[in-house]
Design a protein around this motif. Structure first.
Motif, mmCIF file in Angstrom:
data_model
loop_
_atom_site.group_PDB
_atom_site.id
_atom_site.type_symbol
_atom_site.label_atom_id
_atom_site.label_comp_id
_atom_site.label_asym_id
_atom_site.label_seq_id
_atom_site.Cartn_x
_atom_site.Cartn_y
_atom_site.Cartn_z
ATOM 1 N N THR B 11 0.826 -1.211 0.000
ATOM 2 C CA THR B 11 0.000 0.000 0.000
ATOM 3 C C THR B 11 0.861 1.263 0.000
ATOM 4 O O THR B 11 0.581 2.222 -0.700
ATOM 5 N N ARG B 12 1.933 1.225 0.809
ATOM 6 C CA ARG B 12 2.866 2.357 0.884
ATOM 7 C C ARG B 12 4.290 1.839 0.945
ATOM 8 O O ARG B 12 4.653 1.141 1.893
ATOM 9 N N CYS B 13 5.095 2.180 -0.060
ATOM 10 C CA CYS B 13 6.534 1.899 -0.046
ATOM 11 C C CYS B 13 7.211 3.202 0.326
ATOM 12 O O CYS B 13 7.180 4.166 -0.443
ATOM 13 N N GLY B 14 7.821 3.255 1.521
ATOM 14 C CA GLY B 14 8.565 4.452 1.895
ATOM 15 C C GLY B 14 9.871 4.511 1.118
ATOM 16 O O GLY B 14 10.514 3.480 0.917
ATOM 17 N N VAL B 33 6.768 8.565 -0.691
ATOM 18 C CA VAL B 33 6.177 7.225 -0.703
ATOM 19 C C VAL B 33 5.664 6.899 -2.098
ATOM 20 O O VAL B 33 5.233 7.788 -2.825
ATOM 21 N N THR B 35 2.681 4.859 -3.522
ATOM 22 C CA THR B 35 1.451 4.267 -2.980
ATOM 23 C C THR B 35 0.639 3.559 -4.053
ATOM 24 O O THR B 35 0.723 3.894 -5.239
ATOM 25 N N THR B 36 -0.114 2.563 -3.618
ATOM 26 C CA THR B 36 -1.073 1.911 -4.520
ATOM 27 C C THR B 36 -2.374 1.736 -3.751
ATOM 28 O O THR B 36 -2.364 1.512 -2.538
ATOM 29 N N ARG B 45 -0.849 -3.217 -9.075
ATOM 30 C CA ARG B 45 -0.181 -2.603 -7.919
ATOM 31 C C ARG B 45 1.319 -2.862 -7.993
ATOM 32 O O ARG B 45 2.134 -1.973 -7.738
ATOM 33 N N ASP B 141 6.195 5.519 7.054
ATOM 34 C CA ASP B 141 6.953 4.681 6.115
ATOM 35 C C ASP B 141 8.078 5.475 5.459
ATOM 36 O O ASP B 141 9.147 4.934 5.168
ATOM 37 N N ALA B 142 7.836 6.750 5.203
ATOM 38 C CA ALA B 142 8.865 7.597 4.597
ATOM 39 C C ALA B 142 9.999 7.823 5.601
ATOM 40 O O ALA B 142 11.187 7.737 5.253
#
Lengths: 176, 176
Positions: B11-14, B33, B35-36, B45, B141-142
């Motif tokens: 959902t969130r890649c920092g 981030v 995001t998807t 995604r 996440d960031a």
């Protein structure tokens, strides 16, 4: 319809291309494995799998990609690598604009042998019989990928027929 | 040395880019981030994450990519997505010819706060202090991705110094 089946794995990704129409026997187009050595760096293994699967998609131009569904309740040591290989198969398909469907091992076994609890030998035996081969494709991962592709051909076709019937009925109601 | 840190997630890649040299304060280059939406098709995604991370690599040209190590003993429902996102980060790095290193959350916390059991707030607080920011990067996440990049900058540098010292000693012995 031409289906590329992928049995995901970090060491061996089984790949099988099968062609068919509903109600007709499936035809084997190609079968093989994309392999990586456990001595390779993990990111290099992922790159090799992605490159290998991209080559299969480019060479055999499937209409759809079927990937075996990964469960988190497998051996926890192998689930990460399997999930990553499955993710790469989905990535390669999505990048090529191809639809992706997943099927569970139980669904595949049931579609091919009639029993969701069939063993690998039974699945291999039925794959060989369905495709009129003298023996099952080897290694087992390759046979599994072919079984997955046949499963999708049949289940996908059934799903499409159901969807078509539902759409037809809805259209009939709308005009009634 | 410029490090791209990736805190993988579906959902969130920092993502955080940090620059530094051993013994000097790290400098924040960029943070954000990828995001998807959970409403997206799973393969789409993965494609979005891969495309997003590729853009970060192309734009910020890091020397190395640091990815948070995924454990299979996390929540089993989320481990597959996290493993796939981590795999994509490694893929993108490998394709760009960049070295990839993984660090565990405990290693990151210990490197940043001095304690492997620090909570997210403490990590965020220290990241802000180290980079002379008025507040921690958001979302969490960031901030985690930036912490990971700083951790790599420090641990990687230490590892390099140890490796250099070992090599020097071996060379001295060989000529003694």
């Amino acid at each position: 319809m031409r289906v590329l089946g992928v049995d995901p794995g970090l060491t061996r990704c089984g790949v099988g291309v099968v062609e068919g129409e509903p109600g007709r026997p499936p035809k084997l187009v190609a079968v093989g494995v994309v392999t990586t050595a456990s001595t390779m760096d993990h990111p290099q293994r992922l790159l090799r799998i992605e490159t290998g699967l991209s080559e299969w998609v480019a060479e055999y131009a499937p209409d759809v990609v079927a990937v075996e569904r990964v469960f988190a309740d497998q051996n926890v040591l192998s689930v990460i690598g399997t999930a990553q290989a499955a993710g790469l198969a989905m990535l390669v398909a999505a990048r090529a604009g191809l639809p992706v469907h997943t099927h569970t091992p139980t669904e595949v076994k049931a579609a091919i042998t009639g029993s969701g609890r069939a063993d690998k030998a039974q699945v291999g035996h039925m794959v060989a019989r369905l495709l009129k081969l003298t023996e099952p494709p080897k290694p087992a991962d390759a046979a599994d990928a072919v079984a997955l592709a046949i499963c999708h051909l049949w289940r996908g076709a059934a799903t499409d027929r159901i969807a078509a019937a539902v759409a037809k009925q809805a259209a009939a109601r709308a005009t009634a």
